[in-house]
Structures are given as C-alpha cells and as structure tokens.
Design a protein around this motif. Structure first.
Motif, PDB file in Angstrom:
ATOM      1  N   ARG A  21       0.820  -1.212   0.000  1.00  0.00           N
ATOM      2  CA  ARG A  21       0.000   0.000   0.000  1.00  0.00           C
ATOM      3  C   ARG A  21       0.857   1.267   0.000  1.00  0.00           C
ATOM      4  N   SER A  23       2.315   4.766  -1.073  1.00  0.00           N
ATOM      5  CA  SER A  23       1.804   5.999  -1.664  1.00  0.00           C
ATOM      6  C   SER A  23       2.814   7.122  -1.459  1.00  0.00           C
ATOM      7  N   ARG A  30      -1.237  12.842  -5.998  1.00  0.00           N
ATOM      8  CA  ARG A  30      -0.739  11.533  -5.565  1.00  0.00           C
ATOM      9  C   ARG A  30       0.089  10.938  -6.696  1.00  0.00           C
ATOM     10  N   ASP A  33      -0.056   5.890  -5.857  1.00  0.00           N
ATOM     11  CA  ASP A  33      -1.332   5.782  -5.159  1.00  0.00           C
ATOM     12  C   ASP A  33      -1.633   4.333  -4.774  1.00  0.00           C
ATOM     13  N   ASP A  34      -1.290   3.977  -3.523  1.00  0.00           N
ATOM     14  CA  ASP A  34      -1.721   2.700  -2.939  1.00  0.00           C
ATOM     15  C   ASP A  34      -1.242   1.496  -3.745  1.00  0.00           C
ATOM     16  N   VAL A  35       0.067   1.417  -3.977  1.00  0.00           N
ATOM     17  CA  VAL A  35       0.639   0.335  -4.779  1.00  0.00           C
ATOM     18  C   VAL A  35       1.105  -0.805  -3.873  1.00  0.00           C
ATOM     19  N   MET A 220       1.828   0.839 -14.971  1.00  0.00           N
ATOM     20  CA  MET A 220       1.333   1.904 -14.105  1.00  0.00           C
ATOM     21  C   MET A 220       0.655   2.998 -14.923  1.00  0.00           C
ATOM     22  N   ARG A 224      -1.158   4.581 -10.195  1.00  0.00           N
ATOM     23  CA  ARG A 224      -1.702   3.290  -9.762  1.00  0.00           C
ATOM     24  C   ARG A 224      -1.101   2.132 -10.546  1.00  0.00           C
ATOM     25  N   VAL A 226      -1.863  -0.814 -12.549  1.00  0.00           N
ATOM     26  CA  VAL A 226      -3.045  -1.216 -13.302  1.00  0.00           C
ATOM     27  C   VAL A 226      -3.109  -2.724 -13.484  1.00  0.00           C
ATOM     28  N   GLN A 375     -13.206   3.299 -12.623  1.00  0.00           N
ATOM     29  CA  GLN A 375     -13.039   4.487 -11.797  1.00  0.00           C
ATOM     30  C   GLN A 375     -14.143   4.594 -10.767  1.00  0.00           C
ATOM     31  N   ARG A 378     -13.406   2.296  -7.914  1.00  0.00           N
ATOM     32  CA  ARG A 378     -12.353   2.817  -7.038  1.00  0.00           C
ATOM     33  C   ARG A 378     -12.900   3.854  -6.070  1.00  0.00           C
TER      34      ARG A 378
END
Length: 380
Positions: A21, A23, A30, A33-35, A220, A224, A226, A375, A378
C-alpha cells in the motif's frame, strides 16, 4: 563474446521485495497511489508506464531517495521503509549513468567499495572481476569522456553490481542509446540477470523493452498499478483499454451484449454482429469493450466467408514497415481498424481507397474493463 557465468560462490544471493500500500503525495497530487506488489527473489521486474505514471517515483521510494507518504517496503520480510539509501545495499543504475568524470573506469567501479571500507587488494580483485563481467577489459584507465554511450552504461552497471547488492535498480538505463545499441544492451542485461540470479527492477516507458527483457511487467497509470503479469499474459489478456493500447497497438470495439451462440457470445454494433469466444457472459444489452490486436486481423479484397467476424470498409492508409505492412481500414461499424501482416503477403490489388474486408476469429478478441466502471468502483 559473452563472459563466463560466475561460480555459485561468487554470485550474490537473490532477495525478495514486498511493497504494501505504498503511496507518495505532493500536496494534492498523488504521484504513487496505494501500490502493493510482491517481487520474488531473482525476478526481473519491469515497471512500465508513460511519463507521469509514477513509475520513477516508485523506484525512488524503493531506493530510499523518496520517503513514502504511506505504506511499507520490506526486503526478505524485513521492514526497510525508514532505512536511508546507503543502508539498503541496493545497486542503482541511473538514466544518465552518473559516472564521476574525473575518475577512471576502475576508480568509478571501485568507489562503492572504498565507501564501504574494503581493503586495497579486495577492491582490486572485485573491480577486475566486475570489468570482466561487463566486457570492458583494457578500459581500466579510461575516463567517461573517452567511452561510447554503451561503454559508459556498462561501467554504470559494473559499479552497481561490484558490491554484491541485495537488489539492483535501473532507472531508464537505455534511454540515451540508439536503437541498435539498445537492442544489444537489452540482451546483455538479460544475460547478466540470468548469470547472476539477482533481483532486477527496471523502469522504462518503452513497451518493446519491457516485453523483451522482463520476467514480469507491472503497468502503471496515474500513480496506480493497473496490471502485473508475464509479458505474454499482459499482451494477450490486457485488463483494460489503457493496458491494451499502451502495451502494443490494439483496436478497441464498442458493442452490446446480444446473447450466447454456442461456446461464444454474440455482440452487436451499428448493424454489425460479432462473435467473441470467452468465459464471460455479460448481461443482455450491456455495453462491452473488446480488444483486438492488429496482427490478428486479416484484410482481403474478397469477403472471407470462412471467418465468422467480417466487416467491409475502405482502405485509408498503408504503411510499409520493412518486414511488416500496416493497413488502416475505415469501417461503418467500428470506425478505423488497424491491421498488420507480413509485407510479402500483401495482396497486390489492395491500394488506397480500395474496398476491403476486415476479418478475425472469435478467439482473437479479449473482453476488457470499461475505464468509467473501473473508476467508479475505485471511488466507492
């Protein structure tokens, strides 16, 4: 000639890396973001994405040069999130190589060993082995300005490997090289990885580079992660439109679910009916997107009745690319469709403005996510 592989005793032990997670924010932006991502020991992972996707910021957090806003970084299960870069024992190859211009090849490579306080004899032995490993024998006393781009890149790689790092990080290492040299260095890096067995993480925006080098690719977009997977998995089964269109070219077809037809589903658009062979069964009337790679399309002058999916159109553009030829056909149902095939197989009666048929098999398409739906999920 390729240098011999090091003995098992000389090769560094591979290490795993886990991102949880992770960031990084810059004010309201950001950048990452929350990887979350697990990189097994000995893997060659490529972080792929366009400019601004967050891939370099993520690499800099792994290296310790950028502090995460949130999340955790662990090596072999050991938390290193707050550890400074010099304590992480990571090798780093920068985009511009970052060689010291006043130092010779041998001195540049020896620098991280001198910082670590190794003895003169041990430094000399390790530097000699590193120079041989990257095939720069005889270049010991040259300075960076006396080297080609490819040779400077080898020095940077040797310096990153000489102290047996836990993990080796590469930030766009081939970006300054011409096309032929890039291809040569890609092969050399793959060979080094195979010989060493170390964990490599490479950042690139070049799709061909990512597909040809990595064991696994992490794509990415806008900070994020992907999709991550083996190169062939990502290419053949992209998750959404971004991956389908960024990782190689792709035609995206917008249709609506009409029903099942045996093992396939039937989809419709602007009077055209398309069969897609896959495990999915969307709800009747639901809008769906299909990804269709250009090399899986066939363009012909005559209607190919043996293929289930075929639409008529008019040839808008033809581009000769050496081994292949790219043809763009304007269709009423889907707009322009791009097809590629071997140049020597091109039909002589298909020229600009000619009427043509575009066809493909039901197995050629992949059902992908709609970005708007993704989206919305999310945000909730």
């Amino acid at each position: 000639m390729r240098s011999p592989a090091p003995s098992p005793e000389a090769a560094p032990r591979a290490h795993s890396l886990a991102l949880a997670r992770l960031s990084r924010s810059y004010g309201p932006i950001r950048a990452v973001d929350d990887v979350s991502l697990d990189i097994p020991s000995g893997e060659f992972l490529t972080l792929l994405g366009p400019s601004g996707s967050g891939k370099t910021t993520l690499l800099m957090m792994i290296a310790g040069f950028v502090t995460p806003t949130a999340g955790r970084i662990a090596v072999d299960g050991r938390d290193v999130t707050a550890m400074p870069p010099e304590k992480r024992n990571f090798g780093m190859v920068f985009q511009g190589y970052a060689l010291f211009p006043h130092m010779t090849v041998a001195e540049n490579i020896a620098y991280p060993l001198r910082v670590r306080g190794l003895g003169r004899a041990e430094i000399a032995a390790k530097v000699a082995a590193a120079i041989a490993r990257v095939r720069l024998d005889g270049f010991d006393d040259r300075r960076p300005r006396q080297l080609s781009g490819g040779q400077q890149q080898r020095v940077a790689v040797a310096r990153a490997l000489v102290f047996d790092p836990d993990i080796v990080l590469f930030d766009e290492p081939l970006g300054a090289l011409d096309r032929q040299l890039r291809a040569e260095m890609q092969l050399e890096l793959k060979t080094l990885h195979r010989d060493l067995g170390a964990t490599f993480i490479l950042v690139t925006h070049d799709q061909d580079e990512a597909l040809s080098m990595a064991d696994r690719v992490a794509v990415m977009e806008r900070g994020r992660l992907v999709q991550a997977g083996a190169p062939d998995q990502l290419y053949e089964r992209p998750r959404n439109r971004f991956v389908a269109e960024f990782l190689g070219k792709s035609n995206c077809l917008a249709l609506r679910m009409a029903g099942r037809d045996g093992a396939s589903i039937r989809l419709e658009s602007a009077g055209a009916s398309v069969l897609h062979h896959g495990p999915e069964t969307p709800a009747p009337g639901r809008a769906v997107l299909l990804a269709l790679r250009p090399e899986k399309l066939r363009v012909s002058a005559q209607e190919p009745r043996e293929l289930a999916n075929r639409v008529p159109g008019r040839i808008l553009d033809i581009a000769y690319l050496g081994a292949t030829r790219q043809v763009v056909v304007e269709t009423d149902a889907f707009g322009p469709l791009t097809a590629t095939g071997f140049a020597w197989e091109a039909a002589p009666d298909l020229g600009l403005g000619a009427t043509a048929w575009v066809s493909w098999a039901p197995e050629a398409t992949v059902l992908i996510e709609d970005e708007a739906d993704t989206q919305a999920a999310r945000e909730h």
